[in-house]
Enzyme design. Structure first.
Site, PDB file in Angstrom:
ATOM      1  N   ASP A 268       0.809  -2.267   8.521  1.00 42.87           N
ATOM      2  CA  ASP A 268       0.227  -2.696   7.324  1.00 42.87           C
ATOM      3  C   ASP A 268      -0.972  -1.879   7.081  1.00 42.87           C
ATOM      4  OD1 ASP A 268      -0.416  -4.220   4.888  1.00 42.87           O
ATOM      5  OD2 ASP A 268      -0.463  -6.257   5.789  1.00 42.87           O
ATOM      6  N   GLY A 269      -1.716  -1.753   5.875  1.00 46.24           N
ATOM      7  CA  GLY A 269      -2.947  -1.128   5.640  1.00 46.24           C
ATOM      8  C   GLY A 269      -4.072  -2.165   5.818  1.00 46.24           C
TER       9      GLY A 269
ATOM     10  N   ASP B 118      -8.733  -2.560   4.689  1.00 47.44           N
ATOM     11  CA  ASP B 118      -9.752  -1.463   3.977  1.00 47.44           C
ATOM     12  C   ASP B 118     -10.710  -1.310   4.899  1.00 47.44           C
ATOM     13  OD1 ASP B 118      -9.171  -2.102   1.067  1.00 47.44           O
ATOM     14  OD2 ASP B 118      -9.424  -4.513   1.530  1.00 47.44           O
TER      15      ASP B 118
ATOM     16  N   LYS C 166      -8.718  -7.124   5.129  1.00 43.30           N
ATOM     17  CA  LYS C 166      -7.597  -6.719   4.262  1.00 43.30           C
ATOM     18  C   LYS C 166      -8.118  -7.357   2.933  1.00 43.30           C
ATOM     19  CE  LYS C 166      -3.580  -6.950   5.530  1.00 43.30           C
ATOM     20  NZ  LYS C 166      -3.352  -5.660   4.882  1.00 43.30           N
TER      21      LYS C 166
ATOM     22  N   GLU D 278       0.466 -12.381   4.899  1.00 36.16           N
ATOM     23  CA  GLU D 278       0.429 -11.242   5.739  1.00 36.16           C
ATOM     24  C   GLU D 278       0.129 -11.599   7.441  1.00 36.16           C
ATOM     25  OE1 GLU D 278      -1.102  -7.676   2.931  1.00 36.16           O
ATOM     26  OE2 GLU D 278      -2.729  -8.876   3.703  1.00 36.16           O
TER      27      GLU D 278
ATOM     28  N   GLY E 193       0.827  -1.122  -0.009  1.00 35.83           N
ATOM     29  CA  GLY E 193      -0.067   0.115   0.086  1.00 35.83           C
ATOM     30  C   GLY E 193       0.730   1.307   0.095  1.00 35.83           C
ATOM     31  N   SER E 194       0.247   2.263  -0.357  1.00 40.30           N
ATOM     32  CA  SER E 194       0.767   3.682  -0.549  1.00 40.30           C
ATOM     33  C   SER E 194       1.368   4.170   0.782  1.00 40.30           C
ATOM     34  CB  SER E 194      -0.097   4.642  -0.925  1.00 40.30           C
ATOM     35  OG  SER E 194      -1.285   4.797  -0.288  1.00 40.30           O
ATOM     36  N   THR E 195       0.868   4.023   2.022  1.00 41.31           N
ATOM     37  CA  THR E 195       1.242   4.492   3.199  1.00 41.31           C
ATOM     38  C   THR E 195       2.525   3.728   3.538  1.00 41.31           C
ATOM     39  OG1 THR E 195      -0.840   5.039   3.957  1.00 41.31           O
ATOM     40  CG2 THR E 195       1.020   5.173   5.755  1.00 41.31           C
TER      41      THR E 195
ATOM     42  N   GLY F  99      -7.895  -6.590  -0.698  1.00 38.58           N
ATOM     43  CA  GLY F  99      -7.355  -6.170  -1.955  1.00 38.58           C
ATOM     44  C   GLY F  99      -6.318  -6.761  -2.471  1.00 38.58           C
TER      45      GLY F  99
END
Length: 220
Positions: free
Chosen positions: A75-76, A78, A88, A97, A24-26, A90
């Site tokens: 981690d990110g 949803d 999670k 994970e 993810g982007s973060t 996506g």
């Protein structure tokens, strides 16, 4: 907000530690911050994209199987609720994970306020990693639960999307269950299901970015 969240996450990383990083982007922003801070860390990641980004920034990546423990992982997700249950859906790498999460002393979700709820709304599907031989059996069992199952496919190849372990991904749209713990256990006990994208009582905290800064959700 992602920048703020990554900056708060950086404060939890100690020099000479082993850290877990999801996708993810973060997390991508966090990789850059770690490198710029000059921290000496080893990274464990289930994400090929994150591993490549770490290599670009000179952060050494360890295979998960070589690691006994991880100091802190990020981690990110949803969706996450105030009891730190999360979906999670996506990436399709939730089995790996969860291995990283289980190795971690501190498993931290990085999200913004739009992803936080009192209880999980299940707007996103819960995803099952399914052994190919169990394809039809799992599909039928999910329907019996009241779910709508769809095996994930990609326009980039013919047939189903295949995980790193050679399995299928089954997206299950379902109404929020009355008993989340029982639902979680029921899914895990379907023969042929490797794991699910429902992270029930896995995270230890969440860093939540909003217009007024970053707040923290911790276990009660």
């Amino acid at each position: 907000m992602k920048q703020k969240c990554a900056e708060e996450a950086l404060k939890l990383i100690k020099n000479q530690s082993v850290i877990g990083l999801g996708g993810g982007s973060t997390v991508s922003i966090l990789v850059g911050l770690i490198a710029n801070a000059g921290l000496s860390v080893h990274v464990v990641t289930p994400s090929t994209r994150t591993a490549a980004l770490c290599a670009e920034h000179g952060l050494p990546v360890l295979p998960t199987w070589t690691v006994d423990a991880i100091d802190v992982a990020f981690d990110g997700c949803d969706e996450v609720d105030n009891a730190l249950n999360a979906l999670k859906s996506g990436g399709g790498i939730h089995t790996n994970e969860k291995i990283v999460a289980s190795l971690s002393q501190d498993y931290v979700l990085l999200v913004d306020e739009t992803k936080v709820f009192d209880t999980l709304p299940f707007t996103h599907p819960v995803v099952l990693e399914v052994i190919p031989e169990a394809k039809t059996f799992v599909e039928n069992r999910v329907r019996a639960f009241g779910g709508t199952p769809t095996y994930r496919a990609s326009g980039a190849k013919d047939g189903f999307t295949v995980t790193d372990h050679g399995n299928y991904l089954l997206d299950v749209q379902i109404a929020p269950p009355d008993d989340l713990a029982a639902f979680h256990e029921a899914l895990l006990h379907i023969p042929g299901v490797v794991d699910t994208s429902l992270f029930y009582q896995v995270a230890t905290r969440a860093l939540v970015a909003g217009p007024d800064g970053v707040r923290q959700i911790t276990k009660a």
